[in-house]
Design an enzyme around this catalytic site. Structure first.
Site, PDB file in Angstrom:
ATOM      1  CG  HIS A   1       8.096  14.759  45.563  1.00 17.87           C
ATOM      2  ND1 HIS A   1       7.717  14.523  44.466  1.00 17.87           N
ATOM      3  CD2 HIS A   1       7.876  16.215  45.574  1.00 17.87           C
ATOM      4  CE1 HIS A   1       7.366  15.516  43.642  1.00 17.87           C
ATOM      5  NE2 HIS A   1       7.832  16.568  44.180  1.00 17.87           N
TER       6      HIS A   1
ATOM      7  CE  LYS B   1     -19.155  21.724  38.391  1.00 16.20           C
ATOM      8  NZ  LYS B   1     -19.298  21.232  37.162  1.00 16.20           N
TER       9      LYS B   1
ATOM     10  NE  ARG C   1       3.336  18.469  44.169  1.00 14.36           N
ATOM     11  CZ  ARG C   1       4.207  19.398  44.047  1.00 14.36           C
ATOM     12  NH1 ARG C   1       4.156  20.663  44.170  1.00 14.36           N
ATOM     13  NH2 ARG C   1       5.452  18.778  44.063  1.00 14.36           N
TER      14      ARG C   1
HETATM   15  C1  NCD Z   1       8.921  20.049  47.055  1.00 12.74           C
HETATM   16  C2  NCD Z   1       7.395  19.520  47.173  1.00 12.74           C
HETATM   17  O1  NCD Z   1       6.596  20.047  46.881  1.00 12.74           O
HETATM   18  O2  NCD Z   1       7.438  18.561  48.133  1.00 12.74           O
HETATM   19  N1  NCD Z   1       9.139  20.909  45.931  1.00 12.74           N
HETATM   20  C3  NCD Z   1       9.100  20.042  44.764  1.00 12.74           C
HETATM   21  O3  NCD Z   1       8.592  19.266  44.159  1.00 12.74           O
HETATM   22  N2  NCD Z   1      10.544  20.526  44.044  1.00 12.74           N
HETATM   23  C4  NCD Z   1       9.555  20.714  47.980  1.00 12.74           C
HETATM   24  C5  NCD Z   1       8.816  21.737  48.808  1.00 12.74           C
HETATM   25  O4  NCD Z   1       7.762  22.179  48.511  1.00 12.74           O
HETATM   26  O5  NCD Z   1       9.169  22.298  49.951  1.00 12.74           O
END
Ligand code: NCD
Length: 318
Positions: A146, A97, A118
């Site tokens: 990450h 929204k 994420r």
């Molecule tokens: C990875 C990511 O999301 O960066 N995946 C994960 O978390 N295991 C790698 C990827 O998506 O290639």
């Protein structure tokens, strides 16, 4: 006294910590988390220990995920906590929204004790920390970082090879857009005598600023496009997929070198093949049966490492 009150301290007694990038971690903390993960791996789910009883983890996923989200959720449940969340949050949360990330985080942080985020934009997790009243765990911010994946990668090296310092690690594939290899390289730099060989086509090289940072920290870094040639001296071959969703235009898209039996034949017997998964086609399925293929064991380790991370961030310590 009410057991819940003794187990779950008030927020004001717990210092606010976040896990946004490799810079959030130093070597003693990394080692403490890896040690705790080892303890978590040895626990039976039937032990009944529930150190995070009464705590709530929110998982806000604005990008697809299998392992990160489900292993965080399983980790929280195994520690006796509970989980709320939005997957596919771009479509299913009020972001659809037009709500800003900051407003979403402000509100969710009033419902939960920590948030796993994420998001497709680099820097989103750092932005979230400024709006959040609870710890933010970066579950991947675009092509940024990450960090919990990097921790589980280190745990896997330690578990499979008995050490992290002194290893020769080959990072292979799309190193330009891969957040896992960036976080992993920066965490490896905390350990002595690590040697890195970056294996990618020239257009998918790791960012020069990251390579420079690694060198300044004393890591010996080499670069090549020749996976077959590089394999012979590696302890760890860490393969990644082409991050097609992060390409600006289709014209950029090309293929990454593939790990197949021919590459395996060059890899030392003691070495391991890792991959953060999902695999698309950059590791031939014929490799799976080789004992050096560690990627499914690596994914399993994510559960233990995320249990350790949650216990660090939410555990009832002063
Ligand atoms: C990875 C990511 O999301 O960066 N995946 C994960 O978390 N295991 C790698 C990827 O998506 O290639």
């Amino acid at each position: 006294m009410n057991d819940l009150l003794t187990v779950a301290p008030t927020r004001s007694r717990v210092p606010l910590r976040h896990l946004v990038d490799a810079a959030s971690l130093d070597r003693p903390l990394v080692e403490a988390i890896l040690n705790t993960a080892g303890v978590m791996a040895s626990l039976s789910p039937l032990d009944g220990a529930a150190p995070l009883r009464g705590r709530i983890l929110a998982c806000l996923f604005f990008e697809p995920s299998t392992r990160t989200r489900l292993s965080f959720e399983a980790a929280m449940l195994r520690l006796g906590g509970q989980v709320i969340g939005a997957q596919d949050a771009l479509a299913s949360s009020s972001a659809a929204k037009g709500e800003s990330l900051e407003d979403t985080i402000r509100v969710v942080s009033s419902y939960a004790d920590a948030i796993v985020l994420r998001h497709p934009e680099r820097g989103a997790a750092a932005r979230a920390t400024r709006a959040s009243a609870v710890p933010i765990l970066n579950g991947g911010d675009g092509a940024g970082e990450h960090p919990t994946q990097a921790l589980l990668d280190l745990y896997t090296m330690q578990a499979e090879l008995g050490r992290i310092g002194g290893l020769h690690v080959g990072l292979s594939g799309d190193l330009k857009h891969s957040r896992t290899t960036r976080s992993l390289a920066l965490l490896l730099a905390l350990f002595p005598d690590v040697r890195l060989t970056l294996i990618s086509p020239p257009s998918l090289r790791m960012e020069p600023e990251v390579i420079e940072t690694l060198r300044v920290r004393g890591v010996e870094v080499g670069e090549t496009g020749d996976l077959h040639g590089a394999a012979a001296t590696l302890d760890v071959l860490y393969q990644t997929r082409l991050q097609r969703e992060r390409f600006d235009g289709a014209a950029d898209v090309m293929d990454v070198p593939i790990v197949d039996r021919r590459v395996l034949s060059r890899l030392p017997d003691h070495a391991i093949v890792m991959h953060p998964l999902p695999r698309v086609n950059e590791i031939d399925e014929a490799v799976d049966a080789d004992p050096r293929a560690a990627y499914f064991r690596q994914a399993r380790n994510g559960l233990y490492v995320r249990m350790a991370v949650l216990e660090w961030l939410l555990g009832a310590r002063p």
